[in-house]
Design a protein around this motif. Structure first.
Motif, PDB file in Angstrom:
ATOM      1  N   GLU A 173      -3.385 -17.322   6.874  1.00  0.00           N
ATOM      2  CA  GLU A 173      -4.344 -16.239   6.738  1.00  0.00           C
ATOM      3  C   GLU A 173      -3.773 -14.981   6.115  1.00  0.00           C
ATOM      4  OE1 GLU A 173      -6.599 -13.553   9.895  1.00  0.00           O
ATOM      5  OE2 GLU A 173      -7.405 -15.580   9.769  1.00  0.00           O
ATOM      6  N   ILE A 174      -2.612 -14.523   6.574  1.00  0.00           N
ATOM      7  CA  ILE A 174      -2.115 -13.215   6.145  1.00  0.00           C
ATOM      8  C   ILE A 174      -0.608 -13.258   5.962  1.00  0.00           C
ATOM      9  CG2 ILE A 174      -1.779 -10.819   6.913  1.00  0.00           C
ATOM     10  CD1 ILE A 174      -4.449 -11.051   8.352  1.00  0.00           C
ATOM     11  N   ILE A 175      -0.141 -12.484   4.991  1.00  0.00           N
ATOM     12  CA  ILE A 175       1.282 -12.199   4.848  1.00  0.00           C
ATOM     13  C   ILE A 175       1.398 -10.689   4.681  1.00  0.00           C
ATOM     14  CG2 ILE A 175       1.232 -12.655   2.361  1.00  0.00           C
ATOM     15  CD1 ILE A 175       4.182 -13.518   2.624  1.00  0.00           C
ATOM     16  N   THR A 176       2.370 -10.085   5.377  1.00  0.00           N
ATOM     17  CA  THR A 176       2.547  -8.640   5.284  1.00  0.00           C
ATOM     18  C   THR A 176       4.031  -8.293   5.293  1.00  0.00           C
ATOM     19  OG1 THR A 176       2.020  -6.490   6.254  1.00  0.00           O
ATOM     20  CG2 THR A 176       2.278  -8.326   7.788  1.00  0.00           C
ATOM     21  N   ALA A 177       4.378  -7.250   4.554  1.00  0.00           N
ATOM     22  CA  ALA A 177       5.753  -6.742   4.536  1.00  0.00           C
ATOM     23  C   ALA A 177       5.912  -5.591   5.520  1.00  0.00           C
ATOM     24  CB  ALA A 177       6.128  -6.291   3.124  1.00  0.00           C
ATOM     25  N   SER A 178       4.839  -5.207   6.186  1.00  0.00           N
ATOM     26  CA  SER A 178       4.889  -4.102   7.149  1.00  0.00           C
ATOM     27  C   SER A 178       5.233  -4.624   8.543  1.00  0.00           C
ATOM     28  CB  SER A 178       3.531  -3.385   7.208  1.00  0.00           C
ATOM     29  OG  SER A 178       3.497  -2.508   8.314  1.00  0.00           O
ATOM     30  N   PRO A 179       6.380  -4.212   9.095  1.00  0.00           N
ATOM     31  CA  PRO A 179       6.704  -4.660  10.448  1.00  0.00           C
ATOM     32  C   PRO A 179       5.732  -4.109  11.494  1.00  0.00           C
ATOM     33  CG  PRO A 179       8.306  -3.035   9.697  1.00  0.00           C
ATOM     34  CD  PRO A 179       7.410  -3.338   8.543  1.00  0.00           C
ATOM     35  N   TRP A 203       0.842  -1.188   0.000  1.00  0.00           N
ATOM     36  CA  TRP A 203       0.000   0.000   0.000  1.00  0.00           C
ATOM     37  C   TRP A 203       0.880   1.242   0.000  1.00  0.00           C
ATOM     38  CZ3 TRP A 203      -4.915  -1.401  -0.710  1.00  0.00           C
ATOM     39  CH2 TRP A 203      -5.282  -2.696  -0.333  1.00  0.00           C
ATOM     40  N   SER A 204       0.534   2.209  -0.823  1.00  0.00           N
ATOM     41  CA  SER A 204       1.346   3.425  -0.926  1.00  0.00           C
ATOM     42  C   SER A 204       1.389   4.194   0.387  1.00  0.00           C
ATOM     43  CB  SER A 204       0.824   4.325  -2.050  1.00  0.00           C
ATOM     44  OG  SER A 204      -0.512   4.701  -1.796  1.00  0.00           O
ATOM     45  N   THR A 205       0.409   4.009   1.250  1.00  0.00           N
ATOM     46  CA  THR A 205       0.403   4.701   2.539  1.00  0.00           C
ATOM     47  C   THR A 205       1.337   4.038   3.559  1.00  0.00           C
ATOM     48  OG1 THR A 205      -1.517   3.393   3.190  1.00  0.00           O
ATOM     49  CG2 THR A 205      -1.941   5.592   2.264  1.00  0.00           C
ATOM     50  N   ASP A 206       1.839   2.857   3.262  1.00  0.00           N
ATOM     51  CA  ASP A 206       2.690   2.126   4.203  1.00  0.00           C
ATOM     52  C   ASP A 206       4.151   2.067   3.794  1.00  0.00           C
ATOM     53  OD1 ASP A 206       0.517   1.615   5.784  1.00  0.00           O
ATOM     54  OD2 ASP A 206       0.213  -0.429   5.073  1.00  0.00           O
ATOM     55  N   THR A 207       4.575   2.934   2.882  1.00  0.00           N
ATOM     56  CA  THR A 207       5.955   2.864   2.396  1.00  0.00           C
ATOM     57  C   THR A 207       6.983   3.101   3.493  1.00  0.00           C
ATOM     58  OG1 THR A 207       5.836   5.165   1.665  1.00  0.00           O
ATOM     59  CG2 THR A 207       5.378   3.462   0.010  1.00  0.00           C
ATOM     60  N   GLU A 208       6.652   3.918   4.471  1.00  0.00           N
ATOM     61  CA  GLU A 208       7.587   4.136   5.577  1.00  0.00           C
ATOM     62  C   GLU A 208       7.836   2.829   6.325  1.00  0.00           C
ATOM     63  OE1 GLU A 208      10.337   5.781   7.857  1.00  0.00           O
ATOM     64  OE2 GLU A 208       9.346   6.864   6.232  1.00  0.00           O
ATOM     65  N   ALA A 209       6.789   2.040   6.544  1.00  0.00           N
ATOM     66  CA  ALA A 209       6.929   0.749   7.216  1.00  0.00           C
ATOM     67  C   ALA A 209       7.785  -0.202   6.382  1.00  0.00           C
ATOM     68  CB  ALA A 209       5.558   0.137   7.479  1.00  0.00           C
ATOM     69  N   TYR A 210       7.597  -0.201   5.068  1.00  0.00           N
ATOM     70  CA  TYR A 210       8.389  -1.079   4.206  1.00  0.00           C
ATOM     71  C   TYR A 210       9.862  -0.676   4.237  1.00  0.00           C
ATOM     72  CZ  TYR A 210       3.667  -1.931   2.414  1.00  0.00           C
ATOM     73  OH  TYR A 210       2.333  -2.205   2.302  1.00  0.00           O
ATOM     74  N   ARG A 211      10.123   0.614   4.346  1.00  0.00           N
ATOM     75  CA  ARG A 211      11.518   1.084   4.469  1.00  0.00           C
ATOM     76  C   ARG A 211      12.143   0.542   5.748  1.00  0.00           C
ATOM     77  NH1 ARG A 211      11.912   7.379   3.474  1.00  0.00           N
ATOM     78  NH2 ARG A 211      14.109   6.867   3.537  1.00  0.00           N
ATOM     79  N   VAL A 212      11.377   0.535   6.825  1.00  0.00           N
ATOM     80  CA  VAL A 212      11.867  -0.016   8.093  1.00  0.00           C
ATOM     81  C   VAL A 212      12.157  -1.512   7.930  1.00  0.00           C
ATOM     82  CG1 VAL A 212      11.203  -0.542  10.483  1.00  0.00           C
ATOM     83  CG2 VAL A 212      10.739   1.720   9.526  1.00  0.00           C
ATOM     84  N   ALA A 213      11.277  -2.228   7.244  1.00  0.00           N
ATOM     85  CA  ALA A 213      11.483  -3.663   7.034  1.00  0.00           C
ATOM     86  C   ALA A 213      12.759  -3.927   6.247  1.00  0.00           C
ATOM     87  CB  ALA A 213      10.280  -4.265   6.304  1.00  0.00           C
ATOM     88  N   LEU A 214      12.998  -3.144   5.208  1.00  0.00           N
ATOM     89  CA  LEU A 214      14.190  -3.351   4.382  1.00  0.00           C
ATOM     90  C   LEU A 214      15.468  -2.917   5.093  1.00  0.00           C
ATOM     91  CD1 LEU A 214      13.015  -2.353   0.795  1.00  0.00           C
ATOM     92  CD2 LEU A 214      13.109  -4.608   1.854  1.00  0.00           C
ATOM     93  N   ALA A 215      15.353  -2.028   6.068  1.00  0.00           N
ATOM     94  CA  ALA A 215      16.526  -1.560   6.798  1.00  0.00           C
ATOM     95  C   ALA A 215      16.958  -2.535   7.892  1.00  0.00           C
ATOM     96  CB  ALA A 215      16.241  -0.194   7.411  1.00  0.00           C
ATOM     97  N   ALA A 216      16.160  -3.541   8.170  1.00  0.00           N
ATOM     98  CA  ALA A 216      16.498  -4.527   9.206  1.00  0.00           C
ATOM     99  C   ALA A 216      17.715  -5.328   8.778  1.00  0.00           C
ATOM    100  CB  ALA A 216      15.310  -5.457   9.442  1.00  0.00           C
TER     101      ALA A 216
END
Length: 181
Positions: free
Chosen positions: A94-100, A57-70
């Protein structure tokens, strides 16, 4: 993106749990599956449990950046405790998410089997491209504190009917109301 969920079943180490289950990998671009056996080594079995859709989701890009910085970028996979008697398995993917952040919410609930699984390189590239295309920096705006003096009121400091300053927590006693001392 369709993502296959790989679950490993190993013999339990206590008498209370016959089997131990763990999500061990994800397969980007996997076809549909329903607990298809992938590999067997003795009593340990790996299954392609299901294929779930990973939505970004375009609104969650900050969370994805955190995930990739791990240190090890990962995705969170949630399996619910809903047995499938036809397959003899106790879980339903049930669910898979890239947002930490979303993953942490599921981990806090403790409901089901929740695992952080390493993100494959192809998925890292896909998420990185999505961030590059959709991320918008938001300026930090510090909130202004109001200037109201809250230290002047002593709400909750004993009973206002007591005039003595020595013990503000003492209860007042009335005349003949059956006070117990």
């Amino acid at each position: 993106m369709p993502v296959g969920i790989v679950v490993r079943r190993t013999p339990g180490v206590t008498r209370w749990a016959k089997w131990a289950w763990k999500v061990v990998a994800v397969l980007p671009g996997a076809p549909p599956a329903n607990w298809r056996e992938l590999r067997r080594e003795g009593e340990s079995v790996e299954y392609h449990a299901a294929t779930l859709t990973l939505d970004l989701w375009s609104t969650d890009t900050e969370a994805y950046r955190v995930a990739l910085a791990a240190k090890t970028p990962g995705v969170v996979v949630v399996l619910r405790d809903e047995p499938d008697p036809a397959q003899d398995v106790p879980w339903r993917p049930e669910i898979i998410t890239a947002s930490p952040y979303e993953g942490q919410d599921y981990m806090d609930s403790g409901d089901g089997l929740i695992e952080l699984v390493p993100m494959p390189l192809s998925m890292i590239g896909w998420v990185r491209d999505f961030i590059a295309q959709h991320h918008v920096e938001e300026a930090f705006i510090k909130r202004k504190r109001d200037r109201k003096r809250i230290d002047l009121v002593e709400d909750g400091k004993g009973d206002a009917r007591i005039r003595q300053l020595s013990d503000v927590y003492r209860a007042p006693h009335g005349g003949n109301q059956g006070d117990v001392h």
